[in-house]
Design a protein around this motif. Structure first.
Motif, short mmCIF file in Angstrom:
data_model
loop_
_atom_site.label_atom_id
_atom_site.label_comp_id
_atom_site.label_asym_id
_atom_site.label_seq_id
_atom_site.Cartn_x
_atom_site.Cartn_y
_atom_site.Cartn_z
N LYS A 91 0.85 -1.20 0.00
CA LYS A 91 0.00 0.00 0.00
C LYS A 91 0.88 1.25 0.00
CE LYS A 91 -4.16 -1.89 0.70
NZ LYS A 91 -5.09 -1.96 -0.45
N SER A 92 0.38 2.26 -0.68
CA SER A 92 1.16 3.47 -0.86
C SER A 92 1.68 4.06 0.46
CB SER A 92 0.30 4.49 -1.61
OG SER A 92 1.08 5.60 -1.90
N HIS A 93 0.77 4.16 1.45
CA HIS A 93 1.20 4.81 2.71
C HIS A 93 2.29 3.97 3.39
CE1 HIS A 93 -0.87 2.09 5.56
NE2 HIS A 93 -1.73 1.95 4.59
N HIS A 94 2.20 2.66 3.25
CA HIS A 94 3.20 1.77 3.87
C HIS A 94 4.56 1.96 3.19
CE1 HIS A 94 4.74 -1.76 5.95
NE2 HIS A 94 5.22 -2.18 4.79
N LEU A 95 4.57 2.00 1.86
CA LEU A 95 5.84 2.15 1.14
C LEU A 95 6.47 3.51 1.43
CD1 LEU A 95 5.01 0.48 -2.31
CD2 LEU A 95 5.93 -0.55 -0.23
N ARG A 96 5.64 4.52 1.52
CA ARG A 96 6.17 5.86 1.85
C ARG A 96 6.78 5.86 3.26
NH1 ARG A 96 5.56 10.30 -0.86
NH2 ARG A 96 4.63 10.07 -2.91
N GLU A 97 6.05 5.23 4.20
CA GLU A 97 6.58 5.15 5.58
C GLU A 97 7.92 4.42 5.58
OE1 GLU A 97 2.35 4.70 7.76
OE2 GLU A 97 3.78 3.06 8.08
N GLN A 98 7.98 3.33 4.85
CA GLN A 98 9.22 2.53 4.83
C GLN A 98 10.37 3.31 4.22
OE1 GLN A 98 8.77 -1.33 3.10
NE2 GLN A 98 8.23 -2.22 5.07
N CYS A 99 10.08 4.04 3.14
CA CYS A 99 11.12 4.84 2.50
C CYS A 99 11.67 5.85 3.51
CB CYS A 99 10.56 5.53 1.26
SG CYS A 99 11.73 6.66 0.49
N HIS A 100 10.77 6.55 4.21
CA HIS A 100 11.23 7.56 5.17
C HIS A 100 11.96 6.91 6.34
CE1 HIS A 100 9.79 11.24 3.34
NE2 HIS A 100 8.73 10.55 2.93
N SER A 101 11.47 5.73 6.77
CA SER A 101 12.18 5.14 7.91
C SER A 101 13.52 4.57 7.48
CB SER A 101 11.30 4.14 8.67
OG SER A 101 11.26 2.94 8.01
N GLU A 102 13.68 4.16 6.21
CA GLU A 102 15.01 3.74 5.74
C GLU A 102 15.95 4.95 5.63
OE1 GLU A 102 15.22 0.68 6.51
OE2 GLU A 102 16.29 0.12 4.68
N LEU A 103 15.44 6.08 5.15
CA LEU A 103 16.28 7.29 5.09
C LEU A 103 16.79 7.63 6.49
CD1 LEU A 103 14.07 9.46 2.68
CD2 LEU A 103 16.36 8.58 2.16
N LYS A 104 15.90 7.47 7.48
CA LYS A 104 16.27 7.80 8.87
C LYS A 104 17.26 6.76 9.40
CE LYS A 104 14.11 9.16 13.11
NZ LYS A 104 13.25 8.53 14.06
N ARG A 105 16.95 5.48 9.22
CA ARG A 105 17.81 4.41 9.75
C ARG A 105 19.22 4.50 9.17
NH1 ARG A 105 19.25 -1.18 8.47
NH2 ARG A 105 18.27 -1.06 6.42
N LEU A 106 19.30 4.86 7.88
CA LEU A 106 20.60 4.89 7.22
C LEU A 106 21.27 6.27 7.35
CD1 LEU A 106 19.43 2.91 4.05
CD2 LEU A 106 20.72 2.01 5.98
N GLY A 107 20.50 7.25 7.81
CA GLY A 107 21.07 8.59 8.02
C GLY A 107 21.44 9.28 6.73
N VAL A 108 20.58 9.14 5.71
CA VAL A 108 20.89 9.73 4.40
C VAL A 108 19.71 10.57 3.91
CG1 VAL A 108 22.47 7.85 3.78
CG2 VAL A 108 20.04 7.65 3.17
N ASN A 109 19.96 11.41 2.90
CA ASN A 109 18.91 12.28 2.35
C ASN A 109 18.20 11.66 1.16
OD1 ASN A 109 19.49 14.31 4.13
ND2 ASN A 109 21.14 15.10 2.82
N HIS A 110 18.88 10.72 0.51
CA HIS A 110 18.23 10.01 -0.59
C HIS A 110 18.75 8.57 -0.64
CE1 HIS A 110 22.03 10.93 -2.75
NE2 HIS A 110 21.76 9.81 -3.40
#
Ligand code: NAP
Length: 321
Positions: A91-110
Motif C-alpha cells: 500500500k502506498s502509505h506503507h511504502l512511503r513510511e518505509q522509504c522515510h524510515s530507511e532514510l532515517k535508519r541509514l542517516g541519508v537524504n536520498h
C-alpha cells in the motif's frame, strides 16, 4: 564521485549477513568488512528494513566510510513494525513510511535504489510501483526496481514506469528464472543485481562442511545432508580442477561466470570477514575467457545429468528450489 552504472558490472556488498544469520558479526566486524570493501574499490551496498538489526548501526557504518562513496540500495514491502513484528504491504502509505524510515535508519537524504522486496499481495502494480515512481520524482530515491519477480510481473511494473533494477536469485547452478527475464532486461535497459551468486559459500574454494547452531542455512533444504554434500563434492571434484588448471579460484569461476551473463549490472555478495571481501573483489574483476566458460558449462551439464540419473529430478527440484 561514484562510477555511473555504465561502468558496471562489479561487485556489491550484500549486508544480509550483518543481521547475524550466518557467521555472526558485531559493529566492529561489520565496519571492518565495509571498510575493506570500499578500500578495494567497492561502492554498491545493499540492505533491507526486514533484516534483523542485530545491534548494527547502519548510520554509523555509512558515516565511517563517507556517504558520498556509496551507492545505497534498500528494499520495501516487507518491513518491521514498532514491536519488531514483520509487516508486508505494498500500500502506498506503507511504502512511503518505509522509504522515510530507511532514510532515517541509514542517516541519508536520498536512497540510490529502492526495490520492492517481493510482489505485494495487497496492492496493484499501479499502487505499489507507482508509489516508487513518485518517490523517484520527488528526489528521495534515484533508481527503482523489483525483486523476486516473474516476467509477467515485471511487464506489469514496466507499464507503470521504468524498472531500473531487478533482483532475482541467480547463480551458475541456479539460472531458470534469469533466462526468463534476461530478454526483458536487455530490451528495457533494466539492470540485474542478482542475489546468492556464490550460493552462500557453496560456490567458493572452501564450502563449509557444516554450519553453526543458529545459522540460517541449517533451515534450508538445499544446505541439508545429502543434497548439500552432493553438490559440494561436485564443486570440489569438477569445478575446483577447472579453477586450478586456469590458475584462478572457484569463487572467481562463480563470479566471473555471472559477470559474463546478459543484463547483469552489479552483483551483491555477502561477506562475514575482510578476507572474504578481498577474495570476492579479486574474483569479480572482468569476464572469464570463453574456453573457461565452455569447461564450466560441461561441468554443470555433468552435475545435472548425474542428479537426473541418481534421483530422477532436475537440479533445482533436487535442491528443493
Ligand atoms: N531480494 C531478496 O529476496 C534477497 C534474498 C537474499 C539475499 N539478497 C541480497 O543479496 C545479498 C547476497 O546474498 P547472501 O548474502 O544471502 O548470500 P551470498 O552472497 O551467496 O553468500 C554470503 C555468505 O557466503 C559466505 N562467503 C562469502 N564470501 C565467501 C568466500 N570468499 N569464501 C567462502 N565463503 C564466503 C559468507 O558466509 P559464512 O562466512 O558464514 O560461511 C557470507 O555470509 C544479500 O546480502 C542481500 O543483500 C536479497
Amino acid at each position: 564521485m561514484l562510477p555511473s552504472t555504465s561502468t558496471l558490472p562489479s561487485l556489491g556488498l550484500g549486508t544480509f549477513p550483518f543481521s547475524g544469520v550466518f557467521t555472526p558479526l558485531d559493529q566492529q566486524a561489520a565496519s571492518d568488512v565495509l571498510r575493506a570493501f570500499v578500500e578495494a574499490g567497492g561502492w554498491y551496498i545493499e540492505t533491507a528494513p526486514v533484516y534483523a538489526p542485530n545491534g548494527i548501526n547502519f548510520e554509523q557504518l555509512i558515516k565511517s566510510v563517507g556517504r558520498e562513496r556509496l551507492f545505497i540500495a534498500t528494499k520495501c514491502v516487507t518491513g518491521r513494525d514498532a514491536t519488531g513484528a514483520t509487516v508486508r504491504s505494498g500500500k502506498s502509505h506503507h511504502l512511503r513510511e518505509q522509504c522515510h524510515s530507511e532514510l532515517k535508519r541509514l542517516g541519508v537524504n536520498h536512497l540510490d535504489l529502492l526495490q520492492l522486496h517481493t510482489v505485494p499481495e495487497d496492492a496493484s502494480a499501479e499502487e505499489s510501483f507507482g508509489t516508487l515512481q513518485e518517490l523517484k520524482a520527488e528526489g528521495l530515491v534515484r533508481n527503482v526496481g523489483a525483486s523476486n519477480v516473474s516476467l509477467a510481473q515485471l511487464k506489469a511494473f514496466q507499464a507503470v514506469g521504468p524498472v531500473d533494477f531487478v533482483q532475482n536469485r541467480f547463480s551458475f547452478i541456479y539460472r531458470a528464472q534469469h533466462r526468463e527475464i534476461e530478454g526483458f532486461c536487455l530490451e528495457n535497459g533494466t539492470l540485474l543485481n542478482p542475489y546468492q551468486v556464490i550460493e552462500r559459500g557453496l560456490l567458493t574454494d572452501s564450502p563449509r562442511q557444516a554450519f553453526r547452531d543458529g545459522d540460517l542455512r541449517n533451515n534450508k533444504y538445499e544446505y541439508s545432508g545429502d543434497v548439500y554434500a552432493y553438490v559440494r563434492s561436485w564443486v570440489l571434484s569438477d569445478l575446483k580442477p577447472i579453477a586450478e588448471t586456469h590458475g584462478v579460484s572457484v569463487t572467481r569461476l562463480a563470479l566471473g561466470w555471472a559477470v559474463h551473463q546478459p543484463a547483469v549490472g552489479v552483483i551483491p555478495v555477502g561477506a562475514t570477514s575482510t578476507e572474504q571481501v578481498r577474495a570476492n573483489t579479486a574474483a569479480s574483476i572482468g569476464p572469464l575467457l570463453a574456453d573457461v566458460i565452455v569447461e564450466m558449462e560441461s561441468a554443470f551439464e555433468r552435475l545435472e545429468g548425474a542428479v537426473r540419473e541418481r534421483v530422477g529430478l532436475s537440479l533445482d527440484e533436487y535442491r528443493g528450489l
